[in-house]
Motif scaffolding. Sequence first.
Motif, PDB file in Angstrom:
ATOM      1  N   LEU A 119       0.729  -1.297   0.022  1.00  0.00           N
ATOM      2  CA  LEU A 119      -0.053   0.018  -0.026  1.00  0.00           C
ATOM      3  C   LEU A 119       0.854   1.194   0.009  1.00  0.00           C
ATOM      4  O   LEU A 119       0.112   2.332  -0.165  1.00  0.00           O
ATOM      5  CB  LEU A 119      -1.007   0.027   1.184  1.00  0.00           C
ATOM      6  N   LYS A 120       2.171   1.101   0.178  1.00  0.00           N
ATOM      7  CA  LYS A 120       3.043   2.417  -0.063  1.00  0.00           C
ATOM      8  C   LYS A 120       3.519   2.374  -1.574  1.00  0.00           C
ATOM      9  O   LYS A 120       4.459   2.218  -1.978  1.00  0.00           O
ATOM     10  CB  LYS A 120       4.357   2.207   0.807  1.00  0.00           C
ATOM     11  N   SER A 121       2.424   2.665  -2.416  1.00  0.00           N
ATOM     12  CA  SER A 121       2.493   2.650  -3.679  1.00  0.00           C
ATOM     13  C   SER A 121       1.480   3.498  -4.410  1.00  0.00           C
ATOM     14  O   SER A 121       0.571   4.223  -3.594  1.00  0.00           O
ATOM     15  CB  SER A 121       2.252   1.214  -4.276  1.00  0.00           C
ATOM     16  N   PHE A 122       1.081   3.518  -5.513  1.00  0.00           N
ATOM     17  CA  PHE A 122       0.137   4.469  -6.136  1.00  0.00           C
ATOM     18  C   PHE A 122      -1.289   3.870  -5.663  1.00  0.00           C
ATOM     19  O   PHE A 122      -2.108   4.987  -5.625  1.00  0.00           O
ATOM     20  CB  PHE A 122       0.305   4.115  -7.733  1.00  0.00           C
ATOM     21  N   PHE A 123      -1.556   2.760  -5.499  1.00  0.00           N
ATOM     22  CA  PHE A 123      -2.684   2.289  -5.027  1.00  0.00           C
ATOM     23  C   PHE A 123      -3.024   2.928  -3.583  1.00  0.00           C
ATOM     24  O   PHE A 123      -4.076   3.275  -3.260  1.00  0.00           O
ATOM     25  CB  PHE A 123      -3.059   0.856  -5.216  1.00  0.00           C
ATOM     26  N   GLY A 124      -2.027   2.829  -2.982  1.00  0.00           N
ATOM     27  CA  GLY A 124      -2.204   3.374  -1.435  1.00  0.00           C
ATOM     28  C   GLY A 124      -2.186   4.870  -1.554  1.00  0.00           C
ATOM     29  O   GLY A 124      -2.981   5.365  -0.908  1.00  0.00           O
TER      30      GLY A 124
END
Length: 247
Positions: A119-124
């Motif tokens: 979740l430390k990403s674009f989705f997050g």
Amino acid sequence: METRKVQKTNSPAFFLFSITITAAAFNCIWWLITSSNDTDKKMLLDDSTNLLLLLYTLSLAAGFFLTFNKLITHYWSLLAIMVSVLTSISLSRADWKIALLMLLFPVLIFITNFAVLGLKSFFGLIASAFMSGAVMPSILFYFKNGGLTQNSSTLLITITLIFAFFLAPIFIASGPLETSTGLIFGLALIINLSMKGMTHFFWINALLILLTWIFLAKLTLRQKYRLPIYSMMMLISGLLFFYQIQA
């Protein structure tokens, strides 16, 4: 062999500054914009409710910071998350729908700590921007105004875009994806702000967004500096938006 002490590079003062500016940015945007003249009706809240709401929003901002900071272990975020959960339960005892809504953001922050979920990403970023820009203001509108109105609903899009743009460097590592994401959300934010009236506050904000994107695209900041710096820029942008809709 002589043993030398290793000096810590992360001072308590920098940690306090970082968490303070992050909490200030989140809370100023949430509280100021939901108190703007664009809302149609007001409700008088007693002091205890106001204090619990403030504790809830402060603990969420602190939990977010502690999840992403590189200064101390992110496990400290669990304490802030627990505070937000307890205050949400206390505030929403009479309405299970509000209770569910208030628990969404703490749950998101909690599961973000698990790297396996990615979740430390674009989705997050999308999830956190939605929680910060739509869910949190909706909760405050419910307590302060009795619910969403047509005017207050239109503010949610702008607030979501503000969070999406300025938090992009926190969730996405430096590179083409970060640059393109910042460009897309930055342009969308400027277009949205222009619809609120092209006052001098709008032009200053548009310039800030443009300079932030250039700064984001050209420089590679160490992770520990990213959240406080972009939070400060987000705070300024949020204040400019507030004054824009007040004008």
